[in-house]
Design a protein around this motif. Structure first.
Motif, PDB file in Angstrom:
ATOM      1  N   LEU A   1       0.817  -1.217   0.000  1.00 13.07           N
ATOM      2  CA  LEU A   1       0.000   0.000   0.000  1.00 13.07           C
ATOM      3  C   LEU A   1       0.848   1.262   0.000  1.00 13.07           C
ATOM      4  N   GLY A   2       2.105   1.140   0.394  1.00 14.56           N
ATOM      5  CA  GLY A   2       2.952   2.325   0.500  1.00 14.56           C
ATOM      6  C   GLY A   2       2.564   3.215   1.656  1.00 14.56           C
ATOM      7  N   VAL A   3       2.120   2.612   2.765  1.00 15.16           N
ATOM      8  CA  VAL A   3       1.661   3.375   3.917  1.00 15.16           C
ATOM      9  C   VAL A   3       2.281   2.809   5.182  1.00 15.16           C
ATOM     10  N   THR A   4       2.179   3.585   6.259  1.00 17.96           N
ATOM     11  CA  THR A   4       2.562   3.111   7.581  1.00 17.96           C
ATOM     12  C   THR A   4       1.307   2.641   8.307  1.00 17.96           C
ATOM     13  N   VAL A   5       1.330   1.425   8.801  1.00 18.45           N
ATOM     14  CA  VAL A   5       0.171   0.854   9.493  1.00 18.45           C
ATOM     15  C   VAL A   5       0.378   0.988  10.988  1.00 18.45           C
ATOM     16  N   LEU A   6      -0.617   1.546  11.645  1.00 16.46           N
ATOM     17  CA  LEU A   6      -0.584   1.757  13.085  1.00 16.46           C
ATOM     18  C   LEU A   6      -1.655   0.878  13.726  1.00 16.46           C
ATOM     19  N   GLU A   7      -1.267   0.102  14.719  1.00 22.06           N
ATOM     20  CA  GLU A   7      -2.211  -0.786  15.385  1.00 22.06           C
ATOM     21  C   GLU A   7      -3.168   0.020  16.259  1.00 22.06           C
ATOM     22  N   HIS A   8      -4.400   0.142  15.794  1.00 18.10           N
ATOM     23  CA  HIS A   8      -5.436   0.838  16.558  1.00 18.10           C
ATOM     24  C   HIS A   8      -6.785   0.383  16.018  1.00 18.10           C
ATOM     25  N   GLU A   9      -7.719   0.116  16.932  1.00 16.89           N
ATOM     26  CA  GLU A   9      -9.001  -0.450  16.519  1.00 16.89           C
ATOM     27  C   GLU A   9      -9.906   0.568  15.828  1.00 16.89           C
ATOM     28  N   ARG A  10      -9.734   1.856  16.090  1.00 14.31           N
ATOM     29  CA  ARG A  10     -10.599   2.872  15.465  1.00 14.31           C
ATOM     30  C   ARG A  10     -10.129   3.138  14.036  1.00 14.31           C
ATOM     31  N   PRO A  11     -11.049   3.122  13.065  1.00 16.27           N
ATOM     32  CA  PRO A  11     -10.645   3.401  11.672  1.00 16.27           C
ATOM     33  C   PRO A  11     -10.132   4.834  11.521  1.00 16.27           C
ATOM     34  N   ALA A  12      -8.950   4.981  10.970  1.00 12.55           N
ATOM     35  CA  ALA A  12      -8.359   6.306  10.769  1.00 12.55           C
ATOM     36  C   ALA A  12      -7.365   6.245   9.617  1.00 12.55           C
ATOM     37  N   VAL A  13      -7.388   7.279   8.795  1.00 14.06           N
ATOM     38  CA  VAL A  13      -6.416   7.448   7.711  1.00 14.06           C
ATOM     39  C   VAL A  13      -5.998   8.906   7.726  1.00 14.06           C
ATOM     40  N   TYR A  14      -4.701   9.162   7.813  1.00 15.14           N
ATOM     41  CA  TYR A  14      -4.217  10.539   7.793  1.00 15.14           C
ATOM     42  C   TYR A  14      -2.829  10.576   7.174  1.00 15.14           C
ATOM     43  N   CYS A  15      -2.355  11.781   6.927  1.00 18.04           N
ATOM     44  CA  CYS A  15      -1.037  11.933   6.316  1.00 18.04           C
ATOM     45  C   CYS A  15      -0.223  12.965   7.075  1.00 18.04           C
ATOM     46  N   LEU A  16       1.075  12.787   7.022  1.00 21.66           N
ATOM     47  CA  LEU A  16       2.029  13.782   7.506  1.00 21.66           C
ATOM     48  C   LEU A  16       2.664  14.417   6.272  1.00 21.66           C
ATOM     49  N   PRO A  17       2.396  15.691   5.999  1.00 19.79           N
ATOM     50  CA  PRO A  17       2.991  16.332   4.820  1.00 19.79           C
ATOM     51  C   PRO A  17       4.392  16.851   5.130  1.00 19.79           C
ATOM     52  N   GLY A  18       4.982  17.517   4.160  1.00 19.63           N
ATOM     53  CA  GLY A  18       6.286  18.124   4.365  1.00 19.63           C
ATOM     54  C   GLY A  18       7.419  17.127   4.277  1.00 19.63           C
ATOM     55  N   ARG A  19       8.507  17.402   5.009  1.00 17.25           N
ATOM     56  CA  ARG A  19       9.699  16.552   4.942  1.00 17.25           C
ATOM     57  C   ARG A  19       9.441  15.162   5.509  1.00 17.25           C
ATOM     58  N   SER A  20       8.499  15.043   6.441  1.00 16.69           N
ATOM     59  CA  SER A  20       8.180  13.741   7.051  1.00 16.69           C
ATOM     60  C   SER A  20       7.014  13.071   6.362  1.00 16.69           C
ATOM     61  N   ARG A  21       6.828  13.366   5.082  1.00 21.62           N
ATOM     62  CA  ARG A  21       5.615  12.925   4.383  1.00 21.62           C
ATOM     63  C   ARG A  21       5.438  11.412   4.431  1.00 21.62           C
ATOM     64  N   ARG A  22       4.239  11.028   4.776  1.00 22.27           N
ATOM     65  CA  ARG A  22       3.836   9.626   4.780  1.00 22.27           C
ATOM     66  C   ARG A  22       2.341   9.567   5.016  1.00 22.27           C
ATOM     67  N   VAL A  23       1.729   8.475   4.588  1.00 25.46           N
ATOM     68  CA  VAL A  23       0.316   8.230   4.851  1.00 25.46           C
ATOM     69  C   VAL A  23       0.227   7.155   5.909  1.00 25.46           C
ATOM     70  N   VAL A  24      -0.633   7.359   6.895  1.00 30.15           N
ATOM     71  CA  VAL A  24      -0.776   6.448   8.025  1.00 30.15           C
ATOM     72  C   VAL A  24      -2.186   5.871   8.005  1.00 30.15           C
ATOM     73  N   VAL A  25      -2.276   4.566   8.165  1.00 32.82           N
ATOM     74  CA  VAL A  25      -3.562   3.865   8.172  1.00 32.82           C
ATOM     75  C   VAL A  25      -3.615   3.012   9.433  1.00 32.82           C
ATOM     76  N   SER A  26      -4.708   3.110  10.158  1.00 32.78           N
ATOM     77  CA  SER A  26      -4.854   2.263  11.348  1.00 32.78           C
ATOM     78  C   SER A  26      -5.281   0.859  10.931  1.00 32.78           C
ATOM     79  N   SER A  27      -4.988  -0.092  11.792  1.00 38.54           N
ATOM     80  CA  SER A  27      -5.410  -1.469  11.509  1.00 38.54           C
ATOM     81  C   SER A  27      -6.935  -1.568  11.476  1.00 38.54           C
ATOM     82  N   GLY A  28      -7.617  -0.695  12.256  1.00 39.82           N
ATOM     83  CA  GLY A  28      -9.074  -0.685  12.217  1.00 39.82           C
ATOM     84  C   GLY A  28      -9.601  -0.267  10.859  1.00 39.82           C
ATOM     85  N   ALA A  29      -8.911   0.662  10.199  1.00 39.21           N
ATOM     86  CA  ALA A  29      -9.327   1.076   8.857  1.00 39.21           C
ATOM     87  C   ALA A  29      -9.121  -0.054   7.856  1.00 39.21           C
ATOM     88  N   LEU A  30      -8.026  -0.789   7.980  1.00 39.63           N
ATOM     89  CA  LEU A  30      -7.784  -1.916   7.073  1.00 39.63           C
ATOM     90  C   LEU A  30      -8.864  -2.985   7.226  1.00 39.63           C
TER      91      LEU A  30
END
Length: 303
Positions: free
Chosen positions: A136-165
């Motif tokens: 997926l090209g994302v960072t997966v974070l273990e959390h039951e609540r569905p969430a998808v967000y991004c960090l822009p700028g130099r630390s750019r990445r998209v984060v997806v919770s395990s609940g969202a998956l």
């Protein structure tokens, strides 16, 4: 009063009071968010320039103020060598103008650096507790609540919770990821920083007060529009519904959040009759015509 204060005064009143009054009532703004964002950004830039020019025009004598107004409105700046032959009064006006202009610019730099540090700290945390999904090209974070967000700028990445998956279907996840990547590609964090800095400096000004809340929402809508180039309306709307309760960290952009319901309705509801771009341009022209009499009145005076 020096009549050459009329153009910057007129521009400041137009962009600081009239334009936000028109924009917050304009239905086209949410239909063409990128045009509305351009108007908000241009209004902030023009107001800042006018606010810096106004005290300089108050200090300068009529003849010098006339030359300065003519140079700015015809975009014919004097050669750099002429700055070495300024009088003490002209140097004072220049210093005052630069000082006023530097206040919001410094605020923007301060807000941007603070947000960058926050994103950097959050990125370090993600490196410790998250795992990268190469598919997926994302960072997966273990959390039951569905969430998808991004960090822009130099630390750019998209984060997806395990609940969202676990919750989102493949089309819904693709839509949410497209939305977040639109934020990163559009460098939307810079506009958010500019709006926050402007609101901090000119907190009682309608342009700052309304723009501080309108710009983040319009950025979300602009990201929705870009995501719709890659996904269906149903997929994006249902993804927003599933992620509505999710929250993103302070310096990040989240696909859900408080604006999700409004954006869902916008995505699923056809635009009203008429062309929104034309209505937007009509608003811009109306605001420009409001300042025109002051500029014409200034230019009608002799040197």
């Amino acid at each position: 009063m020096n009549h050459h204060t009329l153009p910057p005064l007129g521009l400041a009143l137009c962009t600081g009071f009239l334009v936000p009054w028109l924009l917050v009532r304009a239905r086209w703004a949410q239909q063409v968010p990128r045009l509305a964002l351009a108007v908000w950004a241009a209004s902030g830039a023009v107001f800042t320039g006018a606010a810096a020019l106004l005290p300089a025009q108050l200090i300068l004598p009529s003849t010098t103020g006339h030359r300065l107004g003519d140079a700015l409105f015809t975009l014919r700046l004097p050669p750099a060598a002429e700055f070495l032959r300024l009088t003490p009064l002209e140097y004072t006006a220049l210093v005052v103008a630069v000082a006023v202009f530097a206040v919001p610019v410094t605020g923007f730099a301060r807000v941007s650096l603070r947000a960058r540090r926050q994103r950097g700290r959050h990125a370090e945390t993600l490196r410790l507790v998250g795992r990268y999904d190469p598919g997926l090209g994302v960072t997966v974070l273990e959390h039951e609540r569905p969430a998808v967000y991004c960090l822009p700028g130099r630390s750019r990445r998209v984060v997806v919770s395990s609940g969202a998956l676990d919750t989102l279907t493949a089309p819904q996840l693709a839509a949410a990821l497209a939305h977040e990547r639109a934020h990163i590609a559009g460098r939307h964090h810079l506009l958010v920083a500019a709006a926050e800095a402007f609101a901090a400096v000119f907190r009682h000004l309608p342009l700052a007060r309304h723009g501080g809340s309108a710009v983040p929402l319009l950025l979300e809508m602009a990201a929705d529009d870009r995501a719709l180039r890659r996904c269906s309306r149903d997929a994006l709307a249902t993804a927003l519904y599933a992620l509505a309760a999710g929250r993103a960290p302070r310096p990040a952009f989240g696909a859900g959040g408080p604006s999700a319901a409004l954006r869902m309705r916008r995505i699923l509801t056809p635009h009203s009759a008429g062309h929104p771009v034309l209505r937007g341009l009509a608003t811009i022209v109306a605001a420009g015509l409001a300042a025109a009499p002051l500029i014409i009145a200034c230019c009608s005076f002799p040197n």
